[in-house]
Design an enzyme around this catalytic site. Structure first.
Site, PDB file in Angstrom:
ATOM      1  N   LYS A  99      -2.186  -5.996 -25.564  1.00  5.11           N
ATOM      2  CA  LYS A  99      -1.299  -6.973 -24.966  1.00  5.11           C
ATOM      3  C   LYS A  99      -0.028  -7.137 -25.905  1.00  5.11           C
ATOM      4  O   LYS A  99       0.576  -7.574 -25.052  1.00  5.11           O
ATOM      5  CB  LYS A  99      -2.683  -7.954 -26.047  1.00  5.11           C
ATOM      6  CG  LYS A  99      -3.904  -7.943 -25.094  1.00  5.11           C
ATOM      7  CD  LYS A  99      -3.041  -9.049 -23.955  1.00  5.11           C
ATOM      8  CE  LYS A  99      -3.409  -7.946 -23.117  1.00  5.11           C
ATOM      9  NZ  LYS A  99      -4.179  -7.346 -22.429  1.00  5.11           N
TER      10      LYS A  99
ATOM     11  N   GLU B  96       2.750  -4.744 -23.911  1.00  4.89           N
ATOM     12  CA  GLU B  96       3.211  -4.821 -22.522  1.00  4.89           C
ATOM     13  C   GLU B  96       4.028  -5.995 -22.405  1.00  4.89           C
ATOM     14  O   GLU B  96       4.558  -5.845 -21.196  1.00  4.89           O
ATOM     15  CB  GLU B  96       1.959  -4.857 -21.661  1.00  4.89           C
ATOM     16  CG  GLU B  96       1.057  -5.625 -21.589  1.00  4.89           C
ATOM     17  CD  GLU B  96      -1.000  -6.416 -21.266  1.00  4.89           C
ATOM     18  OE1 GLU B  96      -0.591  -5.356 -19.417  1.00  4.89           O
ATOM     19  OE2 GLU B  96      -1.807  -6.440 -21.407  1.00  4.89           O
TER      20      GLU B  96
ATOM     21  N   LYS C  94       0.023  -7.041 -11.132  1.00  5.23           N
ATOM     22  CA  LYS C  94      -1.215  -7.680 -11.857  1.00  5.23           C
ATOM     23  C   LYS C  94      -2.481  -6.996 -11.065  1.00  5.23           C
ATOM     24  O   LYS C  94      -3.207  -6.938 -11.499  1.00  5.23           O
ATOM     25  CB  LYS C  94      -1.151  -9.019 -11.190  1.00  5.23           C
ATOM     26  CG  LYS C  94      -2.506  -9.915 -11.062  1.00  5.23           C
ATOM     27  CD  LYS C  94      -2.302  -9.968 -12.931  1.00  5.23           C
ATOM     28  CE  LYS C  94      -3.910 -10.833 -12.994  1.00  5.23           C
ATOM     29  NZ  LYS C  94      -4.076 -10.411 -15.020  1.00  5.23           N
TER      30      LYS C  94
ATOM     31  N   GLY D 105       0.366  -1.309   0.169  1.00 10.40           N
ATOM     32  CA  GLY D 105      -0.149  -0.163   0.096  1.00 10.40           C
ATOM     33  C   GLY D 105       0.747   1.180  -0.222  1.00 10.40           C
ATOM     34  O   GLY D 105       2.010   1.118  -0.355  1.00 10.40           O
TER      35      GLY D 105
ATOM     36  N   HIS E 258      -5.458  11.669 -39.722  1.00  5.49           N
ATOM     37  CA  HIS E 258      -5.199  13.744 -39.104  1.00  5.49           C
ATOM     38  C   HIS E 258      -4.237  13.476 -37.822  1.00  5.49           C
ATOM     39  O   HIS E 258      -3.951  14.514 -37.099  1.00  5.49           O
ATOM     40  CB  HIS E 258      -6.742  13.912 -37.719  1.00  5.49           C
ATOM     41  CG  HIS E 258      -7.656  13.778 -38.756  1.00  5.49           C
ATOM     42  ND1 HIS E 258      -8.120  14.978 -39.526  1.00  5.49           N
ATOM     43  CD2 HIS E 258      -9.330  12.400 -38.850  1.00  5.49           C
ATOM     44  CE1 HIS E 258      -9.283  14.362 -39.969  1.00  5.49           C
ATOM     45  NE2 HIS E 258      -9.729  13.186 -39.861  1.00  5.49           N
TER      46      HIS E 258
HETATM   47  C1  F6R Z   1      -3.254  -5.700 -19.069  1.00  2.00           C
HETATM   48  C2  F6R Z   1      -4.081  -5.746 -17.598  1.00  2.00           C
HETATM   49  C3  F6R Z   1      -4.140  -4.110 -17.217  1.00  2.00           C
HETATM   50  C4  F6R Z   1      -5.739  -4.257 -15.709  1.00  2.00           C
HETATM   51  C5  F6R Z   1      -5.840  -3.144 -15.114  1.00  2.00           C
HETATM   52  C6  F6R Z   1      -7.618  -3.079 -14.365  1.00  2.00           C
HETATM   53  O1  F6R Z   1      -3.166  -7.169 -19.625  1.00  2.00           O
HETATM   54  O2  F6R Z   1      -4.286  -6.289 -16.931  1.00  2.00           O
HETATM   55  O3  F6R Z   1      -4.505  -3.322 -17.942  1.00  2.00           O
HETATM   56  O4  F6R Z   1      -6.250  -4.932 -17.044  1.00  2.00           O
HETATM   57  O5  F6R Z   1      -4.658  -2.963 -14.545  1.00  2.00           O
HETATM   58  O6  F6R Z   1      -6.898  -3.885 -13.661  1.00  2.00           O
HETATM   59  P1  F6R Z   1      -8.244  -4.682 -12.959  1.00  2.00           P
HETATM   60  O7  F6R Z   1      -8.942  -5.305 -13.856  1.00  2.00           O
HETATM   61  O8  F6R Z   1      -7.754  -5.670 -11.956  1.00  2.00           O
HETATM   62  O9  F6R Z   1      -8.981  -3.610 -12.011  1.00  2.00           O
END
Ligand code: F6R
Length: 612
Positions: free
Chosen positions: A489, A492, A607, A106, A508
């Site tokens: 995709k 990243e 993640k 956090g 544009h």
């Molecule tokens: C891309 C990816 C991120 C999530 C984003 C939101 O592959 O996984 O862009 O989609 O960080 O995360 P959540 O869905 O957990 O709120």
């Protein structure tokens, strides 16, 4: 984002190897350093070890945990926010007497103020982190009563935290506390655990408690107690986790991402099937009558990253089918843009993790402004799931790879289902139209399987573009929404720069970047827009672009213009994202593999983004 674990046991089992194992299950969250602290019963002191880089370093340095002796400890993987990824900044952080150890996930917002205050009282800080202030505050207020001290400190902290804490004069006890960062507690017969996420402890127990904001837990071997910030006991029910640890393992695939792409058909069926009853879309968890649905004036869809892209698709489908005006917002923008929310507005938050800090803040903002809220969430019991007025779970199962694939698919399904439900309640479609839409939805899992069968072709094509530096994705309408996700995709995980554009917008400005050999991925599946987009393909081709097109079976005219065509099966144009995104996910995956990258743990990414 940072991962936290903790273990206390009564048997001969040593804590450190268990902490290492649990931390390995949290690697997917992204991290740049790691550490552990264990209470050593012989020396009656807290011993710790930290390393920069992968968990393997911590494993080697402690000989698989054998060097840290003791049956009670805490561990951490750090994703740097305050201060570089160095050993000093890695967790655990300890007070100078080394009698208190803390791991934290956090951000403490008022840490500078407290740092200064404690420095004025003679405290010496070693790291640049916000976390160190917590352990120094605990030291400052400690009077032998951990619970009282922790709640005293909590009352003074601003920001978010999930904490694991050891006190050397309370052997065998772990204290945990949380506010706005995920934390679970597990209980077994002779042990107890804390973790940022369920997979970390699933090999040891299925009995899980979800901690609420501003709660404290005391763990001893085989027992857990919970308290509120006023130190009053809180009764909690354990939840039995039903999914298997194998669901969170690679099952023979080289990477979680490829495994999870292959799980898309099942994830789609699991999300869809329970909501189709007697030929109708039934979403009990909405808890809304037809009349209430008819009363919705406007919808907001708020999310981050790929979940936002699912929301962009949702806007096209919802407006097309149900004719409700939809605004789609990036959560970090929504929360600060003073959104105009009026009576009858409905706010949908989409999130796989249910813990994304900006999405959670957006939800709170929407509630504060009087909107009724719905969370479309994958992680059961997560913060957004608990705080939204209603929750529609996506049943993708645990998603480990940082880049989302199967969870994104299920977010699309949730949006389709909602759109059909709302369209029906508002009289925009009749029974026959609803049935036709449902038939198309039911066909998706098998059609996704067909897409997966041709992955070798995508790999071959991807191998030709391993050295690409810039790639453009273009599309119109829903095809633009698909392009957004395809582009994300690719970039990243493969670190190839790419951008997605509405096909008509390229000229544009951005078209000046198109030159000889530049790869342009054109998505063109929407029947009313195909001709328009073919013109856009001609525009980039005449500037030297090489065009890969993704289109629906039967659109053979695309072959006359594009250089390489990937066909997706026929479905209702509203649902085509579910099919067209698959080759794009595979393309990103294979470019990253070809470039020798760690697909599941791309650099700088986490993640679950639990910081703002
Ligand atoms: C891309 C990816 C991120 C999530 C984003 C939101 O592959 O996984 O862009 O989609 O960080 O995360 P959540 O869905 O957990 O709120």
């Amino acid at each position: 984002m940072c991962g936290i674990v903790g273990y206390t046991g009564s048997g001969a089992k040593q804590a450190a190897p268990i902490l290492l194992d649990s931390l390995s299950k949290l690697e997917y969250r992204g991290y740049d350093s790691a550490g552990m602290a264990v209470y050593d019963d012989e020396t009656k002191s807290i011993q710790f070890q930290k390393t920069v880089g992968r968990l393997k370093g911590l494993y080697d340095r402690t000989h698989g945990g054998a060097d840290l002796k003791g049956t009670c400890g805490i561990g951490h993987t750090r994703w740097a926010t305050h201060g570089e990824p160095t050993e000093v900044n890695a967790h655990p952080h300890l007070n100078s007497k080394q009698t208190i150890a803390v791991v934290h996930n956090g951000i403490i917002e008022n840490y500078l103020r407290w740092r200064k205050r404690l420095q004025d009282k003679g405290y010496i800080f070693k790291s640049d982190t916000d976390t160190e202030v917590i352990v120094q505050m605990l030291d400052y207020y400690y009077d032998g009563d951990p619970l009282k001290t922790i709640t005293t400190v909590m009352q003074r902290l601003e920001g978010s935290y999930a904490l694991g804490i050891l006190f050397s004069d309370h052997a065998g006890e772990i204290y945990a506390a949380r506010k706005d960062s995920p934390l679970i507690v597990g209980k077994a017969d002779d042990a107890a655990f804390i973790a940022s996420d369920v997979p970390a402890i699933l090999s040891y127990t299925r009995n899980v408690y979800y901690m609420e904001n501003e709660e404290v837990a005391r763990l001893t071997p085989g027992a857990v107690e919970f308290f509120n910030i006023d130190e009053e006991p809180v009764q909690k029910e354990a939840v039995t986790v039903s999914w298997d640890i194998h669901a969170a393992e690679k099952g023979g695939y080289e990477y979680f991402m490829l495994k999870e792409i292959h799980e898309e058909p099942k994830a789609v069926s699991d999300t869809l099937n329970p909501r189709i009853r007697d030929g109708h879309v039934v979403i009990d968890e909405l808890n809304m009558t037809d009349e209430e649905i008819r009363g919705i004036h406007k919808l907001f869809i708020v999310a981050c990253g790929s979940a936002y892209h699912a929301g962009v698709t949702g806007k096209y489908v919802m407006e097309g089918l149900a004719r409700i005006p939809v605004e789609v917002d990036i959560a970090s923008e929504f929360r600060y843009r003073d959104p105009i929310i009026e009576e009858g507005d409905y706010v949908i938050i989409i999130s796989q993790s249910g813990e994304t800090a900006d999405s959670l803040a957006a939800l709170r903002e929407a509630k504060k402004r009087g909107a009724r809220t719905l969370g479309i969430i994958n992680v059961v019991g997560s913060s957004i799931a608990r705080e939204a007025d209603n929750v529609m779970y996506t049943w993708a199962g645990p998603e480990i790879a940082v880049a989302t694939t199967k969870a994104y698919q299920t977010q699309l399904i949730a949006m389709y289902l909602l759109s059909i439900r709302f369209a029906k309640a508002r009289g925009k479609i009749d029974d026959a139209q609803e049935k036709a839409l449902i038939d198309d939805l039911k066909a998706l899992p098998e059609q996704i399987r067909m897409q997966l069968a041709s992955k070798a072709d995508i790999q071959k094509f991807a191998n030709r573009y391993l050295a690409a530096e810039h790639v453009f994705f273009i599309g119109r309408g829903i095809d633009y929404a698909i392009s957004l996700e395809g582009s994300l995709k690719l970039k990243e995980i493969s670190y190839v720069h790419s951008e997605a554009y509405p096909a008509g917008e390229l000229k544009h400005g951005t078209i000046s970047l198109i030159e000889d050999g530049r790869l342009v991925v054109a998505v063109l599946t929407q029947p009313n827009l195909i001709k328009k987009e073919i013109s856009n393909i001609v525009e980039v081709k005449s500037r030297g672009a090489f065009v890969m097109a993704v289109t629906t079976v039967g659109n053979t005219e695309v072959e006359k213009t594009a250089d390489y065509v990937v066909y997706v099966p026929k479905t209702n144009p509203y649902f085509v994202n579910s099919l067209a995104v698959v080759p794009l996910q595979l393309f990103g995956y294979y470019v990253a593999i070809g470039r020798g990258l760690d697909v599941d743990k791309p650099r700088n990414l986490a993640k679950s983004v639990t910081v703002e």
